[in-house]
Design an enzyme around this catalytic site. Structure first.
Site, mmCIF file in Angstrom:
data_model
loop_
_atom_site.group_PDB
_atom_site.id
_atom_site.type_symbol
_atom_site.label_atom_id
_atom_site.label_comp_id
_atom_site.label_asym_id
_atom_site.label_seq_id
_atom_site.Cartn_x
_atom_site.Cartn_y
_atom_site.Cartn_z
ATOM 1 N N ARG A 172 15.186 67.794 48.151
ATOM 2 C CA ARG A 172 16.297 67.173 47.431
ATOM 3 C C ARG A 172 15.740 66.585 46.139
ATOM 4 O O ARG A 172 14.943 65.651 46.160
ATOM 5 C CB ARG A 172 16.973 66.077 48.253
ATOM 6 C CG ARG A 172 18.114 65.418 47.460
ATOM 7 C CD ARG A 172 19.063 64.620 48.315
ATOM 8 N NE ARG A 172 18.508 63.335 48.725
ATOM 9 C CZ ARG A 172 19.242 62.357 49.272
ATOM 10 N NH1 ARG A 172 20.545 62.534 49.474
ATOM 11 N NH2 ARG A 172 18.685 61.225 49.640
ATOM 12 N N ASP A 193 27.337 57.606 50.095
ATOM 13 C CA ASP A 193 27.976 57.500 48.788
ATOM 14 C C ASP A 193 29.459 57.835 48.864
ATOM 15 O O ASP A 193 30.276 57.266 48.125
ATOM 16 C CB ASP A 193 27.278 58.399 47.771
ATOM 17 C CG ASP A 193 25.980 57.803 47.258
ATOM 18 O OD1 ASP A 193 26.023 56.687 46.716
ATOM 19 O OD2 ASP A 193 24.935 58.436 47.417
ATOM 20 N N GLU A 213 29.617 63.954 47.452
ATOM 21 C CA GLU A 213 29.572 62.583 47.958
ATOM 22 C C GLU A 213 30.421 61.617 47.132
ATOM 23 O O GLU A 213 30.149 60.420 47.100
ATOM 24 C CB GLU A 213 28.124 62.092 48.049
ATOM 25 C CG GLU A 213 27.257 62.415 46.852
ATOM 26 C CD GLU A 213 25.776 62.183 47.110
ATOM 27 O OE1 GLU A 213 25.437 61.385 48.000
ATOM 28 O OE2 GLU A 213 24.958 62.794 46.408
ATOM 29 N N ASP A 216 9.031 76.406 40.840
ATOM 30 C CA ASP A 216 7.760 77.014 40.455
ATOM 31 C C ASP A 216 6.618 76.659 41.410
ATOM 32 O O ASP A 216 5.672 77.435 41.557
ATOM 33 C CB ASP A 216 7.376 76.611 39.028
ATOM 34 C CG ASP A 216 8.134 77.395 37.968
ATOM 35 O OD1 ASP A 216 8.851 78.349 38.328
ATOM 36 O OD2 ASP A 216 8.009 77.048 36.773
ATOM 37 N N HIS A 227 15.686 59.176 46.777
ATOM 38 C CA HIS A 227 15.582 57.777 47.183
ATOM 39 C C HIS A 227 14.180 57.426 47.673
ATOM 40 O O HIS A 227 14.019 56.613 48.591
ATOM 41 C CB HIS A 227 16.615 57.470 48.265
ATOM 42 C CG HIS A 227 18.029 57.486 47.774
ATOM 43 N ND1 HIS A 227 18.496 56.617 46.816
ATOM 44 C CD2 HIS A 227 19.085 58.280 48.100
ATOM 45 C CE1 HIS A 227 19.770 56.855 46.575
ATOM 46 N NE2 HIS A 227 20.151 57.879 47.324
#
Length: 260
Positions: free
Chosen positions: A75, A179, A153, A89, A50
């Protein structure tokens, strides 16, 4: 010169049942990231879902936080094996995958963080994660120090919680209240009794299934309930909202100068 694999104390702590207190980072400035990292939190969530954040910024944030004893958790935007590979990586060890709706998506996440034959993570010979090729045995041992958390969620995922928790490679499960509230039919009503019950019972079920549980809220009462229900990696605020509250509060303190 060979180097050892970097350990992941955050993973060890939550697997051992030790509470880890976190902060949600949405401000993409590495200067702010470095400041946050030095404030004493156990972990800081670098949010890509977000925010307008790209991979370069994630790298900058990880580097900025590297001077301090804090665990960056990234996230990713969604369940995407290519994105997860690139985040790993550049040196991320803690990955939170949002909006995992069922066992198949949980299995896909587990595959994405492990090298073959256990998973599908692409082999990069000289990356920041393996000190540009200097870590002995990195490909065989990397998964040991990666912590994969998936975010439950939706009502469907909550219904399948035990099956998701049983997926090989899922290290921990995070409940996303916003959510989830919408999925249950109460958008924006995080304090609705149905939502609170879903969150707290979900956290208890995660712990009963033998996995660490996580949660985020800016409401202290909800946080207390979540920790009581079993949340072990608990984010207590969001940096941008915390800043906004402080700025508005400070202005309110002096508005009296403009009255009368």
């Amino acid at each position: 010169m060979s180097m050892d694999l970097i350990a992941n104390p955050f993973k060890r702590a939550i697997l051992a049942g030790h509470q880890q207190i976190g902060m949600w980072n949405t401000i993409r400035d590495p200067y702010i990231g470095e400041m946050l990292a030095g404030t004493g939190y156990d972990w800081i969530l670098i949010d890509c879902e977000h925010t307008p954040r790209d991979l370069d910024n994630v790298l900058q944030m990880i580097q900025a936080m590297g001077r301090h004893d804090v665990a960056p958790v990234v996230r990713v935007t969604h369940m995407d094996a290519a994105e997860i590979k690139r985040v790993l990586d550049i040196g991320a060890q803690n990955i939170l995958v949002p909006y995992v709706r069922d066992v198949a998506e949980a299995e896909a996440a587990a595959q994405a963080v492990a090298y073959p034959p256990r998973g599908i993570r692409g082999m990069g010979g000289a990356t920041r994660a393996n000190m540009f090729g200097e870590v002995d045995g990195y490909f065989a041992r990397a998964r040991d120090e990666i912590c994969l958390m998936v975010q439950v969620e939706t009502k469907g995922a909550l219904d399948d919680l035990e099956a998701i928790a049983a997926v090989d490679g899922i290290d921990a499960i995070f409940i996303g209240p916003a959510d989830l509230a919408a999925s249950l039919g109460y958008p924006g009503q995080l304090d609705h009794p149905v939502v609170i019950e879903a969150v707290t019972s979900g956290l208890r079920r995660i712990r009963a299934a033998g996995k660490p549980a996580g949660f985020l809220s800016v409401d202290q009462g909800m946080l207390d309930l979540a920790v009581e229900a079993g949340s072990l990696f608990t984010a207590i605020d969001i940096d941008s909202l915390l800043l906004k509250r402080a700025v508005k509060s400070r202005l309110s303190d002096v508005r009296k100068w403009q009255k009368g």
